[in-house]
Design a protein around this motif. Structure first.
Motif, PDB file in Angstrom:
ATOM      1  N   ALA A   7       0.827  -1.210   0.000  1.00  0.00           N
ATOM      2  CA  ALA A   7       0.000   0.000   0.000  1.00  0.00           C
ATOM      3  C   ALA A   7       0.857   1.254   0.000  1.00  0.00           C
ATOM      4  CB  ALA A   7      -0.930  -0.010   1.216  1.00  0.00           C
ATOM      5  N   ALA A   8       1.984   1.212   0.707  1.00  0.00           N
ATOM      6  CA  ALA A   8       2.865   2.382   0.765  1.00  0.00           C
ATOM      7  C   ALA A   8       3.590   2.626  -0.553  1.00  0.00           C
ATOM      8  CB  ALA A   8       3.882   2.202   1.891  1.00  0.00           C
ATOM      9  N   GLY A  53      -3.087  -2.427   7.285  1.00  0.00           N
ATOM     10  CA  GLY A  53      -1.899  -2.023   6.550  1.00  0.00           C
ATOM     11  C   GLY A  53      -2.177  -1.047   5.428  1.00  0.00           C
ATOM     12  N   MET A  54      -3.397  -1.017   4.914  1.00  0.00           N
ATOM     13  CA  MET A  54      -3.702  -0.155   3.773  1.00  0.00           C
ATOM     14  C   MET A  54      -3.662   1.326   4.137  1.00  0.00           C
ATOM     15  SD  MET A  54      -6.731  -2.535   2.172  1.00  0.00           S
ATOM     16  CE  MET A  54      -7.103  -1.358   0.869  1.00  0.00           C
ATOM     17  N   PRO A  55      -4.430   1.798   5.134  1.00  0.00           N
ATOM     18  CA  PRO A  55      -4.343   3.222   5.466  1.00  0.00           C
ATOM     19  C   PRO A  55      -3.007   3.581   6.091  1.00  0.00           C
ATOM     20  CG  PRO A  55      -5.704   2.106   7.077  1.00  0.00           C
ATOM     21  CD  PRO A  55      -5.403   1.101   5.997  1.00  0.00           C
ATOM     22  N   LEU A  56      -2.436   2.669   6.883  1.00  0.00           N
ATOM     23  CA  LEU A  56      -1.153   2.952   7.520  1.00  0.00           C
ATOM     24  C   LEU A  56      -0.054   3.112   6.477  1.00  0.00           C
ATOM     25  CD1 LEU A  56       0.404   3.303  10.125  1.00  0.00           C
ATOM     26  CD2 LEU A  56       0.721   0.819  10.213  1.00  0.00           C
ATOM     27  N   GLY A  57      -0.067   2.244   5.460  1.00  0.00           N
ATOM     28  CA  GLY A  57       0.933   2.355   4.415  1.00  0.00           C
ATOM     29  C   GLY A  57       0.794   3.637   3.612  1.00  0.00           C
ATOM     30  N   GLY A  58      -0.448   4.004   3.270  1.00  0.00           N
ATOM     31  CA  GLY A  58      -0.658   5.257   2.551  1.00  0.00           C
ATOM     32  C   GLY A  58      -0.254   6.467   3.362  1.00  0.00           C
ATOM     33  N   PHE A  59      -0.543   6.437   4.672  1.00  0.00           N
ATOM     34  CA  PHE A  59      -0.192   7.559   5.541  1.00  0.00           C
ATOM     35  C   PHE A  59       1.322   7.709   5.661  1.00  0.00           C
ATOM     36  CE2 PHE A  59       0.755   9.097   9.884  1.00  0.00           C
ATOM     37  CZ  PHE A  59       0.169  10.359   9.805  1.00  0.00           C
ATOM     38  N   VAL A  60       2.022   6.589   5.852  1.00  0.00           N
ATOM     39  CA  VAL A  60       3.477   6.630   5.998  1.00  0.00           C
ATOM     40  C   VAL A  60       4.141   7.124   4.715  1.00  0.00           C
ATOM     41  CG1 VAL A  60       5.528   5.170   6.262  1.00  0.00           C
ATOM     42  CG2 VAL A  60       3.571   4.874   7.795  1.00  0.00           C
ATOM     43  N   SER A  61       3.697   6.613   3.570  1.00  0.00           N
ATOM     44  CA  SER A  61       4.314   7.050   2.315  1.00  0.00           C
ATOM     45  C   SER A  61       4.031   8.518   2.040  1.00  0.00           C
ATOM     46  CB  SER A  61       3.821   6.186   1.156  1.00  0.00           C
ATOM     47  OG  SER A  61       2.423   6.367   0.959  1.00  0.00           O
ATOM     48  N   GLY A  62       2.838   8.998   2.420  1.00  0.00           N
ATOM     49  CA  GLY A  62       2.536  10.418   2.246  1.00  0.00           C
ATOM     50  C   GLY A  62       3.456  11.304   3.070  1.00  0.00           C
ATOM     51  N   ARG A  69      12.440  12.240  -2.118  1.00  0.00           N
ATOM     52  CA  ARG A  69      12.040  11.952  -3.491  1.00  0.00           C
ATOM     53  C   ARG A  69      11.388  10.570  -3.560  1.00  0.00           C
ATOM     54  NH1 ARG A  69      15.893  10.856  -6.431  1.00  0.00           N
ATOM     55  NH2 ARG A  69      17.526  10.702  -4.843  1.00  0.00           N
ATOM     56  N   PRO A  70      10.536  10.334  -4.567  1.00  0.00           N
ATOM     57  CA  PRO A  70       9.865   9.032  -4.672  1.00  0.00           C
ATOM     58  C   PRO A  70      10.823   7.848  -4.688  1.00  0.00           C
ATOM     59  CG  PRO A  70       8.862  10.596  -6.175  1.00  0.00           C
ATOM     60  CD  PRO A  70      10.068  11.280  -5.599  1.00  0.00           C
ATOM     61  N   VAL A  71      11.946   7.991  -5.405  1.00  0.00           N
ATOM     62  CA  VAL A  71      12.914   6.890  -5.461  1.00  0.00           C
ATOM     63  C   VAL A  71      13.486   6.606  -4.077  1.00  0.00           C
ATOM     64  CG1 VAL A  71      15.146   6.166  -6.367  1.00  0.00           C
ATOM     65  CG2 VAL A  71      13.483   7.271  -7.888  1.00  0.00           C
ATOM     66  N   ALA A  72      13.775   7.663  -3.315  1.00  0.00           N
ATOM     67  CA  ALA A  72      14.310   7.473  -1.960  1.00  0.00           C
ATOM     68  C   ALA A  72      13.268   6.809  -1.058  1.00  0.00           C
ATOM     69  CB  ALA A  72      14.740   8.820  -1.383  1.00  0.00           C
ATOM     70  N   VAL A  73      11.997   7.148  -1.245  1.00  0.00           N
ATOM     71  CA  VAL A  73      10.941   6.528  -0.444  1.00  0.00           C
ATOM     72  C   VAL A  73      10.872   5.035  -0.750  1.00  0.00           C
ATOM     73  CG1 VAL A  73       8.443   6.434  -0.054  1.00  0.00           C
ATOM     74  CG2 VAL A  73       9.600   8.644  -0.232  1.00  0.00           C
ATOM     75  N   LEU A  74      10.956   4.666  -2.016  1.00  0.00           N
ATOM     76  CA  LEU A  74      10.935   3.250  -2.384  1.00  0.00           C
ATOM     77  C   LEU A  74      12.129   2.508  -1.804  1.00  0.00           C
ATOM     78  CD1 LEU A  74       9.773   3.488  -6.112  1.00  0.00           C
ATOM     79  CD2 LEU A  74       8.442   2.663  -4.167  1.00  0.00           C
ATOM     80  N   ALA A 114      14.141  -1.251   2.463  1.00  0.00           N
ATOM     81  CA  ALA A 114      14.931  -1.556   3.661  1.00  0.00           C
ATOM     82  C   ALA A 114      14.036  -1.978   4.818  1.00  0.00           C
ATOM     83  CB  ALA A 114      15.774  -0.341   4.049  1.00  0.00           C
ATOM     84  N   LEU A 115      12.909  -1.308   4.978  1.00  0.00           N
ATOM     85  CA  LEU A 115      11.981  -1.663   6.055  1.00  0.00           C
ATOM     86  C   LEU A 115      11.433  -3.073   5.859  1.00  0.00           C
ATOM     87  CD1 LEU A 115       9.981   1.696   6.443  1.00  0.00           C
ATOM     88  CD2 LEU A 115      11.688   0.750   8.016  1.00  0.00           C
ATOM     89  N   LEU A 116      11.103  -3.433   4.620  1.00  0.00           N
ATOM     90  CA  LEU A 116      10.593  -4.769   4.350  1.00  0.00           C
ATOM     91  C   LEU A 116      11.651  -5.819   4.665  1.00  0.00           C
ATOM     92  CD1 LEU A 116       8.480  -6.723   3.234  1.00  0.00           C
ATOM     93  CD2 LEU A 116       9.339  -6.227   0.935  1.00  0.00           C
ATOM     94  N   ALA A 117      12.904  -5.577   4.266  1.00  0.00           N
ATOM     95  CA  ALA A 117      13.976  -6.538   4.517  1.00  0.00           C
ATOM     96  C   ALA A 117      14.187  -6.732   6.015  1.00  0.00           C
ATOM     97  CB  ALA A 117      15.260  -6.072   3.842  1.00  0.00           C
ATOM     98  N   VAL A 118      14.180  -5.648   6.779  1.00  0.00           N
ATOM     99  CA  VAL A 118      14.369  -5.752   8.230  1.00  0.00           C
ATOM    100  C   VAL A 118      13.210  -6.507   8.874  1.00  0.00           C
ATOM    101  CG1 VAL A 118      14.495  -4.422  10.369  1.00  0.00           C
ATOM    102  CG2 VAL A 118      15.811  -3.694   8.370  1.00  0.00           C
TER     103      VAL A 118
END
Length: 460
Positions: free
Chosen positions: A285-286, A404-413, A420-425, A430-434
């Motif tokens: 979602a993020a 996870g849907m609203p939380l992911g959208g809120f965090v990415s916002g 920058r978008p690339v840095a967010v991705l 990194a968060l997913l790997a951890v």
């Protein structure tokens, strides 16, 4: 599956033919009785299962669920577009989805509790009836020029609430209509329903809205009517079985709406599976918002952006074909961790590619393993808990995944306000790997096996 349902689903012609050997059986039995010999136990007669495509009750109920899902996707697109045209406010347009989601979240656990206490088929009929009445009120109000923002938000709340009560029941109904050996096949077909509606709903809503502002809402009402008709016509065993139906235990801890959450937390395997899939949902979602910003900055139109994001639904449809092979060749732990870790490098790909076609293919590839994971959750969790707790466990799992849907959208916002978008991705990767590291070394997850009935069905 009860014996009654197994007998009802047996194909004609399964009766054993009368041969010379069978005609001689009574004579042999009499001779054995005279000599004192014990007659050998008769061999159990194999029961041939009706192919799933000929199970009309399941297919009828599945078609009703597909219509309901398509109606939801129509509503999720048509209502915001109408509100945006009426008010010019993106906030009010987005409020429809927010209210619908909040209602589903608030009533989700209670919906699971009712599914374990009351007749499930009646719950489904009531939920579909209320949703149909709400859907019919919109074209009526538009014809009378009485449609308001508050009316739309009330309809959003009704839709969200109906999903909370009907969702667990539809999942439970599959077990009443499909024998265990065909459960994975039925769940795979359900993935076609979900992803097909996600693919067709948004463009169909835009097309119908272009024909007239009442047309998509009439379409949603017709979808609700068909769903209600199938719920009324298709009979399935809607009586919960187990201790919670005993009035002497009603109201105790096992009868609580939170019992499903306690069951998930108490089982190490269930806890690990729900945790990993929940993290995948959150990161997924993020990821959508940074991808949309990347496409916008690259000059892609809103229509083009919608087509790119459709890659997720296309990947889900193709992934439904991979459910059985993946489940056959991989144990649950390896499947879950393999799909999860494969997403890590794919999240870094948008930093290297910016072409809309390449991003479409990226979303398609990322989504290929999702149907296998959803079916796995059903087989490892929903199928393994007692029937008197199953509705609450289903509702608890759906609620945790939805968070996870609203939380992911809120965090990415929040992150996009500073990065920058690339840095967010890259940060999300990194968060997913951890988050996956503890699950990778989880003993219960690594040693998990498919349920016995599922393994036997795969061996056939």
């Amino acid at each position: 599956m009860t014996a009654q349902l197994q007998d009802g689903d047996r194909e004609h012609g399964d009766e054993a033919p009368v041969t010379a050997a069978t005609a001689q059986a009574p004579v042999e039995a009499q001779a054995q009785a005279q000599t004192g010999a014990q007659a050998p136990a008769p061999e159990p007669r194999a029961v041939r299962l009706v192919p799933l495509h000929r199970n009309w009750r399941y297919q009828a109920l599945w078609s009703g669920a597909a219509a309901s899902m398509l109606g939801t996707m129509l509503a999720d697109t048509a209502y915001p577009l109408l509100l945006l045209a009426m008010t010019g406010s993106p906030f009010l347009a987005g409020a429809f989805g927010a209210v619908q989601f909040t209602a589903s979240l608030l009533f989700g656990l209670h919906g699971g509790a009712l599914a374990d206490r009351l007749d499930r088929r009646r719950i489904l009929i009531v939920a579909d009836t209320v949703r149909l009445l709400a859907a019919l009120s919109v074209p009526a109000a538009l014809w009378l020029d009485r449609f308001t923002v508050w009316h739309a938000l009330l309809v959003a709340a009704v839709i969200g609430t109906s999903i909370a009560y009907a969702g667990p029941v539809r999942t439970l109904a599959v077990r009443s209509l499909v024998p265990p050996a065909q459960l994975r096949q039925a769940l795979t077909q359900d993935e076609v329903r979900v992803n097909g509606a996600a693919l067709l709903g948004p463009p169909l809503a835009g097309l119908l809205l272009g024909l007239g502002r009442t047309v998509p809402f009439l379409g949603a009402a017709l979808a609700s009517l068909y769903s209600l008709a199938t719920a009324c016509l298709v009979r399935f065993d809607g009586r919960p079985a187990g201790p919670s139906t005993d009035r002497a235990t009603a109201g105790g801890p096992a009868d609580s709406a939170l019992a499903g959450l306690r069951v998930l937390w108490a089982d190490p395997l269930m806890r690990a599976v729900v945790g990993v899939v929940g993290v995948i949902n959150l990161i997924g979602a993020a990821t959508l918002l940074p991808l949309m910003v990347l496409l916008r900055d690259g000059g892609t139109s809103t229509t083009g952006t919608g087509l790119v994001l459709a890659g997720e639904a296309v990947g889900g449809l193709l992934g439904a074909l991979l459910v059985r092979p993946l489940h056959h060749h991989l144990c649950p732990g390896r499947l879950l961790l393999g799909v999860a870790w494969s997403i890590v490098p794919l999240l870094l790909a948008p930093a290297l590619v910016g072409d809309p076609v390449e991003l479409f293919l990226l979303l398609l590839v990322v989504s290929l393993g999702v149907p296998a994971l959803r079916v796995m959750v059903d087989l490892l969790i929903f199928q393994q808990v007692p029937d008197d707790l199953r509705g609450r466990v289903i509702a608890a799992t759906m609620t945790l995944f939805m968070l996870g849907m609203p939380l992911g959208g809120f965090v990415s916002g929040l992150l996009l306000d500073h990065l920058r978008p690339v840095a967010v991705l890259q940060l999300l990767t990194a968060l997913l790997a951890v988050a996956l590291l503890p699950a990778t070394f989880n003993r219960a997850l690594r040693h998990a096996a498919w349920p016995a009935r599922t393994a036997q069905a795969d061996a056939r």
